[in-house]
Design a protein around this motif. Structure first.
Motif, PDB file in Angstrom:
ATOM      1  N   ILE A 178       0.930  -1.150  -0.099  1.00  0.00           N
ATOM      2  CA  ILE A 178      -0.017   0.068   0.204  1.00  0.00           C
ATOM      3  C   ILE A 178       0.867   1.373  -0.089  1.00  0.00           C
ATOM      4  O   ILE A 178       0.475   2.175  -0.702  1.00  0.00           O
ATOM      5  CB  ILE A 178      -0.896  -0.146   1.241  1.00  0.00           C
ATOM      6  N   VAL A 179       1.981   1.139   0.687  1.00  0.00           N
ATOM      7  CA  VAL A 179       2.895   2.236   0.601  1.00  0.00           C
ATOM      8  C   VAL A 179       3.324   2.530  -0.941  1.00  0.00           C
ATOM      9  O   VAL A 179       3.708   3.707  -1.466  1.00  0.00           O
ATOM     10  CB  VAL A 179       4.125   2.112   1.539  1.00  0.00           C
ATOM     11  N   ALA A 180       3.725   1.613  -1.511  1.00  0.00           N
ATOM     12  CA  ALA A 180       4.122   1.508  -3.031  1.00  0.00           C
ATOM     13  C   ALA A 180       3.145   2.081  -3.759  1.00  0.00           C
ATOM     14  O   ALA A 180       3.424   2.736  -4.694  1.00  0.00           O
ATOM     15  CB  ALA A 180       4.636   0.264  -3.513  1.00  0.00           C
ATOM     16  N   LYS A 181       1.874   2.069  -3.444  1.00  0.00           N
ATOM     17  CA  LYS A 181       0.856   2.492  -4.244  1.00  0.00           C
ATOM     18  C   LYS A 181       0.501   4.103  -3.948  1.00  0.00           C
ATOM     19  O   LYS A 181      -0.019   4.891  -4.796  1.00  0.00           O
ATOM     20  CB  LYS A 181      -0.440   2.133  -3.913  1.00  0.00           C
ATOM     21  N   GLY A 182       1.543   4.612  -3.101  1.00  0.00           N
ATOM     22  CA  GLY A 182       1.491   6.263  -2.870  1.00  0.00           C
ATOM     23  C   GLY A 182       0.334   6.624  -1.683  1.00  0.00           C
ATOM     24  O   GLY A 182       0.378   7.717  -1.657  1.00  0.00           O
TER      25      GLY A 182
END
Length: 314
Positions: free
Chosen positions: A162-166
């Motif tokens: 989820i972090v990688a999705k911004g």
């Protein structure tokens, strides 16, 4: 004569000690393993004498939980990989103009199917969701569970996705083992959710085993100590160190801790201790007087919705 009698007593105690430890080792193994080919667990009254003897001496083979997709909201099935190369299956549930993303974690022996009711309500409140099968549960890889010790890697894998999705507003929701595991992930990996909602986490694995013994009508000690010892040994870890009440000290975000007053597995004392240890000053504990160790949403829906709405909106 006395010497012979004492020897016999000593040998008897030695045999009993070895036998009890063997039984404990079998039970600990079965408690941390799920079997794809295992049938439904029979109730004691449904067991034959042979079945009961097998259960007493060798434990019960628990089936791996199955997933039934009853979400009824448009979602994607995704596969995530943990740092120790375990494949996890998740549902990603998007929401238009989402207020953030809630990552959700089920309890021991359950799956993402078991938290669908809560997921629908949280989605209606305006959030993207991620529901994940822990390792050895549902459609995720593996057959061995460590009751949160290694599952913290699963939490981190979902959080990192989820972090990688911004996403900037990441909220963790977990029930029972899911809540305890989330606390371990904060302690072990330093993940930083915006908020945490933890329902009925156990204070320590040893206490969790004690609670399970009580619900089965068995004496808590020495069985819980033996099961914790052998379970840890079989998993290659010192299970007595698995203490969510200690992990809670690392939490510094707003926390909502929820517990059912009729909970037979997690005591009020260990819940109060865990709450006291939560590192954040922004914390609240809500007790549900009509509920036990179960879905608080299903048992006391109106209260759950009200409390969640207030916590998420503040």
């Amino acid at each position: 004569m006395l010497s012979k009698w004492l020897k016999r007593v000593g040998y008897t105690f030695l045999v009993l000690f070895v036998l009890v430890n063997i039984i404990a080792a079998f039970h600990a193994y079965k408690f941390t393993h799920f079997y794809a080919d295992a049938g439904p667990v029979k109730k004691p009254q449904e067991m034959s004498t042979v079945d009961k003897m097998k259960a007493i001496f060798f434990g019960i083979r628990y089936p791996k939980s199955k997933v039934v997709d009853s979400l009824n909201i448009e979602h994607q099935t995704i596969s995530l990989k943990t740092t120790d190369s375990v494949s996890l299956e998740s549902w990603y549930v998007p929401k238009d103009s989402a207020r953030g993303t809630i990552i959700m974690f089920h309890g021991h022996g359950s799956s993402k199917s078991g938290i669908v009711a809560e997921a629908r309500e949280l989605h209606a409140m305006g959030y993207n969701l991620v529901l994940t099968d822990f390792r050895a549960h549902g459609n995720s890889e593996g057959s061995v569970t460590s009751i949160g010790i290694n599952e913290s890697k699963d939490v981190k894998a979902v959080y990192d996705y989820i972090v990688a999705k911004g996403e900037k507003n990441i909220i963790i929701w977990g029930i029972s083992m899911g809540a305890a595991t989330a606390l371990k992930a904060v302690d072990e990996y330093g993940i930083k959710p915006t908020k945490m909602i933890i329902e009925m986490p156990f204070g320590s694995l040893h206490l969790a085993v004690q609670g399970r013994m009580k619900t089965m009508g068995l004496p808590a000690e020495p069985l819980s100590t033996l099961l914790t010892f052998w379970g840890g040994l079989e998993l290659g870890t010192w299970a007595f160190n698995h203490q969510p009440s200690i992990y809670a000290k690392k939490v510094n975000c707003p926390v909502l801790l929820q517990w059912g007053a009729g909970d037979q597995r997690v005591t009020e004392d260990e819940t109060n201790e865990l709450f006291k240890n939560i590192g954040s000053r922004d914390k609240v504990m809500i007790k549900y007087l009509q509920s036990g160790h179960e879905s608080l949403f299903k048992k006391e829906k109106a209260k759950w919705v009200s409390v969640m709405s207030f916590f998420l909106n503040k």
